[in-house]
Design an enzyme around this catalytic site. Structure first.
Site, PDB file in Angstrom:
ATOM      1  N   HIS A  44      44.644  33.773  42.991  1.00  0.00           N
ATOM      2  CA  HIS A  44      44.521  35.186  43.329  1.00  0.00           C
ATOM      3  C   HIS A  44      44.738  36.073  42.098  1.00  0.00           C
ATOM      4  O   HIS A  44      45.781  36.708  41.929  1.00  0.00           O
ATOM      5  CB  HIS A  44      45.509  35.550  44.443  1.00  0.00           C
ATOM      6  N   CYS A  99      47.405  23.101  44.937  1.00  0.00           N
ATOM      7  CA  CYS A  99      48.627  22.859  44.173  1.00  0.00           C
ATOM      8  C   CYS A  99      49.369  21.667  44.770  1.00  0.00           C
ATOM      9  O   CYS A  99      49.544  21.596  45.993  1.00  0.00           O
ATOM     10  CB  CYS A  99      49.526  24.097  44.206  1.00  0.00           C
ATOM     11  N   HIS A 127      47.412  34.775  55.288  1.00  0.00           N
ATOM     12  CA  HIS A 127      47.350  34.278  53.907  1.00  0.00           C
ATOM     13  C   HIS A 127      46.665  32.921  53.903  1.00  0.00           C
ATOM     14  O   HIS A 127      46.904  32.082  54.768  1.00  0.00           O
ATOM     15  CB  HIS A 127      48.752  34.177  53.309  1.00  0.00           C
ATOM     16  N   GLU A 129      47.018  30.264  52.166  1.00  0.00           N
ATOM     17  CA  GLU A 129      47.887  29.080  52.146  1.00  0.00           C
ATOM     18  C   GLU A 129      48.424  28.780  53.539  1.00  0.00           C
ATOM     19  O   GLU A 129      48.500  27.614  53.954  1.00  0.00           O
ATOM     20  CB  GLU A 129      49.054  29.267  51.171  1.00  0.00           C
ATOM     21  N   THR A 168      54.794  28.567  50.042  1.00  0.00           N
ATOM     22  CA  THR A 168      55.454  28.294  48.757  1.00  0.00           C
ATOM     23  C   THR A 168      55.731  29.533  47.919  1.00  0.00           C
ATOM     24  O   THR A 168      56.476  29.453  46.938  1.00  0.00           O
ATOM     25  CB  THR A 168      54.606  27.332  47.908  1.00  0.00           C
ATOM     26  N   SER A 227      50.256  36.881  46.499  1.00  0.00           N
ATOM     27  CA  SER A 227      51.520  36.911  47.238  1.00  0.00           C
ATOM     28  C   SER A 227      52.714  36.878  46.299  1.00  0.00           C
ATOM     29  O   SER A 227      53.636  37.689  46.415  1.00  0.00           O
ATOM     30  CB  SER A 227      51.585  35.727  48.209  1.00  0.00           C
TER      31      SER A 227
END
Length: 322
Positions: A44, A99, A127, A129, A168, A227
């Site tokens: 991002h 990741c 979001h 993730e 995370t 984020s």
């Protein structure tokens, strides 16, 4: 010398997961040529994404936009099982830039589900993730909490067969409050074997907290959809220090620095150092002559590339210890 000082946070900027994700896209472009398709922004940050787009990366949200047989890369944030299945059915050559610390959470979800635990996810709705992690299981199988208030509203099947995982990139302090609320309401809830909030998020939040305590104003370099960058600004503001987040130096406003002797500068985990240096140059032109590096945790973690993209000397293990 006028006594006006800029203090640079340490650590700041790129983390190992971001470095790896960007390298996967760049290496795939070198190996297979443009276009390379990437599901969602690989990280991002507008500067990074625009740079990769110029090199031939095509960022998409719907796999229907990807032609048959093309090369597809998953972003650093991870994807759901449904996306993985669709990619396999469409016959893409896939590289996973998720990741490894996000993948660790995905594996934890699978392990807990196999043990028939109901899983709560601490994270921000919408979001990417969170969508990827919750998408490791069938829709409706995981519960999402964003605030301490959400904990009181939870309806669970069995409080004795309950566990939680976290996004995370959350605020360390806010997440601690939510975890405390979960443990208070559900004394038998299972905690992760290891904290889900990643080392880079924790280190950067610790550094910016120390920076905010020393400075009159803190500038966070990061894109609005990042984020971890947003959390850095919030942490600094929570200390009571003026804090602003900027995508690049053009967003700086000279009025912010009037009457401010000490300026702190940091960057989110997806923001490149070149943007920090441009911000630094602008603030120096406006009268803050002295620049010094702050102290903080040293980071030497490196995540290697997928084996198909590795070159000689780039070997396992995935994680080189700090």
């Amino acid at each position: 010398m006028n006594g006006k000082t800029i203090i640079l946070a340490n650590p700041r900027g790129f983390c190992a997961g971001v470095d790896r994700a960007i390298s996967i896209v760049e290496r795939a472009l070198e190996e297979f040529g443009a276009p390379i398709y990437v599901r969602h922004e690989v990280v991002h940050n507008k500067f990074v994404v625009d740079n990769l787009r110029e090199k031939g990366a095509v960022f998409i949200e719907d796999l229907a936009e990807v032609p048959p047989g093309a090369t597809l890369i998953y972003s650093a944030h991870g994807v759901s099982k449904a996306v993985q299945q669709e990619a396999a059915e469409r016959g893409f050559r896939v590289f996973d830039a998720t990741c490894p610390l996000v993948t660790k959470v995905h594996k934890e979800v699978a392990r807990l589900d196999a043990q028939d635990c109901e899983i709560i996810m601490i994270g921000h709705k919408g979001h990417v993730e969170v969508e990827g992690t919750m998408g490791q299981l069938a829709p409706g199988k995981m519960l999402l909490v964003e605030t301490v208030g959400d904990v009181a509203k939870l309806e669970v099947r069995n409080p004795d067969k309950l566990a939680y995982v976290s996004q995370t990139t959350l605020s360390v302090d806010e997440t601690k409050d939510i975890i405390a609320a979960l443990n208070a309401r559900f004394p038998n809830i299972r905690n992760p074997h290891k904290e889900d909030i990643c080392y880079a998020t924790t280190n950067r939040q610790t550094a910016v907290k120390e920076l905010a305590e020393q400075c009159d104003i803190v500038i966070v370099v990061g894109s609005p959809n990042s984020s971890n960058s947003n959390r850095l600004r919030e942490v600094a503001a929570g200390i009571g220090t003026d804090a602003y987040m900027v995508d690049n130096a053009s967003y700086l406003q000279r009025a912010w620095f009037e009457g401010k002797n000490k300026v702190g500068v940091t960057a989110g985990a997806s923001a490149p150092e070149v943007l920090v240096q441009e911000v630094l140059a602008t603030i120096r032109r406006w009268g803050h002559e002295t620049v010094r590096e702050g102290e903080g945790a040293e980071e030497s973690i490196v995540f290697v590339l997928p084996k198909e993209l590795r070159r000689e000397g780039e070997t396992k293990p995935d994680l080189c210890k700090r």
